[in-house]
Design an enzyme around this catalytic site. Structure first.
Site, PDB file in Angstrom:
ATOM      1  N   SER A   1      26.742  -9.363-115.668  1.00 53.67           N
ATOM      2  CA  SER A   1      25.807  -8.208-115.480  1.00 53.67           C
ATOM      3  C   SER A   1      26.443  -7.335-114.506  1.00 53.67           C
ATOM      4  O   SER A   1      27.300  -6.472-114.779  1.00 53.67           O
ATOM      5  CB  SER A   1      24.574  -9.061-115.247  1.00 53.67           C
ATOM      6  OG  SER A   1      23.513  -8.020-115.250  1.00 53.67           O
TER       7      SER A   1
ATOM      8  N   ASP B   1      38.436   0.756-115.226  1.00 52.46           N
ATOM      9  CA  ASP B   1      38.478   1.705-116.138  1.00 52.46           C
ATOM     10  C   ASP B   1      38.983   3.087-115.266  1.00 52.46           C
ATOM     11  O   ASP B   1      39.749   3.689-115.697  1.00 52.46           O
ATOM     12  CB  ASP B   1      37.188   2.457-116.716  1.00 52.46           C
ATOM     13  CG  ASP B   1      37.127   1.421-118.143  1.00 52.46           C
ATOM     14  OD1 ASP B   1      37.917   0.477-118.223  1.00 52.46           O
ATOM     15  OD2 ASP B   1      36.119   1.597-118.734  1.00 52.46           O
TER      16      ASP B   1
ATOM     17  N   LYS C   1      27.989 -10.415-120.216  1.00 55.45           N
ATOM     18  CA  LYS C   1      26.092 -10.069-120.120  1.00 55.45           C
ATOM     19  C   LYS C   1      26.224  -8.475-119.993  1.00 55.45           C
ATOM     20  O   LYS C   1      26.241  -7.936-119.069  1.00 55.45           O
ATOM     21  CB  LYS C   1      25.459 -10.776-119.203  1.00 55.45           C
ATOM     22  CG  LYS C   1      24.104 -10.288-119.231  1.00 55.45           C
ATOM     23  CD  LYS C   1      23.077 -11.030-118.100  1.00 55.45           C
ATOM     24  CE  LYS C   1      21.749 -10.765-118.311  1.00 55.45           C
ATOM     25  NZ  LYS C   1      21.605  -9.073-117.847  1.00 55.45           N
TER      26      LYS C   1
END
Length: 436
Positions: A295, A306, A320
């Protein structure tokens, strides 16, 4: 709303009236299932072997309905909802003990530093036999925590059984405000810091900033590199995860996207960007994750990956990729409802996929590697080997080998292979950065 509609149906007030009042868009088939639900309740209340509490049946039906949606949506009764808020706040009135249950015994995992329990001398592996006059045999940790927590300044007495003590030890304690820290940090070796975040709670972002400042001060004002440990971090509050990522992302606002969420429909997309403010120097950063990183911790790892700000190392994360909103109800209960999915800056959905590390490193037992290293034979170990000659032409005198710093044999990362590899990586990155 759901409970009221069901209650109206059960009381015979007319399902159609209830539907019109709440403007529920139910199909004919769904209305038929509500009629079926009413019939089942009636049969259970009339025929079940014992008398049934209708309220419990209704609570159970709501729990079952939400459990049918996904593993993370749930109906929270008032007490569990209250406990969840305490857990996320990281602040409560209590004694300062991490507890667990072993073979039915309530055990102290560890006292929290600078708390009533710590100052009184309660130790890890102590068995809490009684809380005031209540025996703890078979007691759950939730029930024990409920007894030990309370307003600051109130008293509670623990009866402890400790290995090596001839009899029980009695500790009269006064409750205080306990601040549970989700951030731990230390210097692994000069210039290289380590920060572990166990969960994202209400003060995690602030604690993280303090940790970075302290590490910089410990290392002459600046770090050469940092390891951010998100292993076994189950997630928590998304805004705190954003605060952590924000320290490393957004020096240039063109690449400042941290995460975006998408609910039902295109109009629900919400992008979260880094803010202008204090940023960390662009020293090398290695982020450790594993299968228990979930999460909010995946939001941080995905954003840093990224945005090319850190190297992600370890094993595939949990996966998740959904956000649960807490919707309080009038009776003190709440709905924990999945309302959106989140995506990394490049548009990756983590749901059921997880974050793939840039460098895959499984956890290994270093003790075996240490034994193999001890068996290695070098030239200097051979009998009658030639002496080492220094550049001055003098023979070098044999020196005693001193224990290595953290990350080398004898250091504090010896038992953690992944952390050892992360330290090697951050050292190498710092070396290459310095070369450039």
């Amino acid at each position: 709303i759901i409970l009221l509609v069901l209650a109206m149906a059960l009381l015979g007030g007319g399902m159609a009236v209830g539907f019109r009042h709440w403007n529920l868009d139910l199909t004919r088939e769904e209305q038929g299932y509500l009629a079926l639900f009413k019939e089942v309740i009636s049969v259970v209340k009339e025929k079940y072997v014992d008398e049934v509490d209708g309220t419990k049946l209704l609570e159970g039906s709501v729990k079952g309905m939400l459990a049918a949606l996904d593993p993370h949506s749930a109906y929270l009764l008032p007490e569990p909802f209250k406990e969840m808020k305490v857990e996320m706040s990281g602040s409560f009135g209590g004694l300062g003990i991490e507890i667990g249950v072993t073979d039915g015994k309530l055990m102290v995992i560890a006292p929290i530093e600078d708390t009533p329990a710590f100052r009184a001398g309660i130790k890890a592996d102590d068995h809490i036999a009684k809380i005031d006059d209540t025996a703890t045999r078979g007691m759950s940790t939730a029930d024990a925590a409920k007894l030990m927590r309370g307003p600051k300044g109130t008293s509670v007495t623990l009866t402890i059984r400790r290995t090596g003590s001839p009899g029980p030890l009695v500790f009269p304690l006064v409750r205080d405000i306990i601040l549970t820290r989700s951030v731990k940090f230390r210097t692994l070796e000069p210039g290289y810091g380590y920060v572990k975040i166990s969960q994202f709670r209400e003060r995690t972002g602030t604690e993280f900033g303090t940790a970075l400042q302290s590490l910089a001060e410990q290392n002459g004002g600046a770090l050469k590199g940092l390891i951010l440990d998100l292993r076994y971090n189950p997630g928590g509050l998304v805004d705190q995860a954003v605060m952590v990522a924000n320290r490393f992302i957004g020096e240039n606002m063109r690449d400042g996207l941290i995460v975006y969420t998408q609910g039902r429909g295109s109009s629900t997309k919400h992008e979260i960007y880094a803010t202008i403010g204090e940023k960390e120097p662009r020293y090398p950063l290695v982020v450790l994750i594993n299968g228990s990183s979930a999460s909010a911790s995946e939001i941080v790892a995905g954003a840093l990956q990224d945005q090319k700000r850190g190297v992600i190392m370890g094993t595939q994360s949990f996966g998740k990729g959904s956000i649960q909103s807490i919707l309080p109800l009038v009776d003190g209960a709440a709905l924990k409802l999945t309302t959106a999915r989140y995506y990394t800056p490049s548009g990756r959905s983590i749901q059921a996929r997880g974050i793939t590390p840039d460098i895959s490193v499984a956890q290994l037992d270093l003790s075996a590697a240490s034994k193999r290293q001890e068996r290695e034979v070098h030239e200097k170990d051979l009998d009658k080997h030639l002496s080492i000659i220094e550049e001055s032409g003098r023979e070098e005198k044999k020196k005693d080998v001193e224990p290595g710093p953290a990350g080398r044999p004898g250091g504090e990362t010896d038992k953690d292979y992944q952390l050892n590899r992360a330290l090697e990586m951050v050292r190498g990155l710092a070396f290459m950065q310095n070369m450039r």
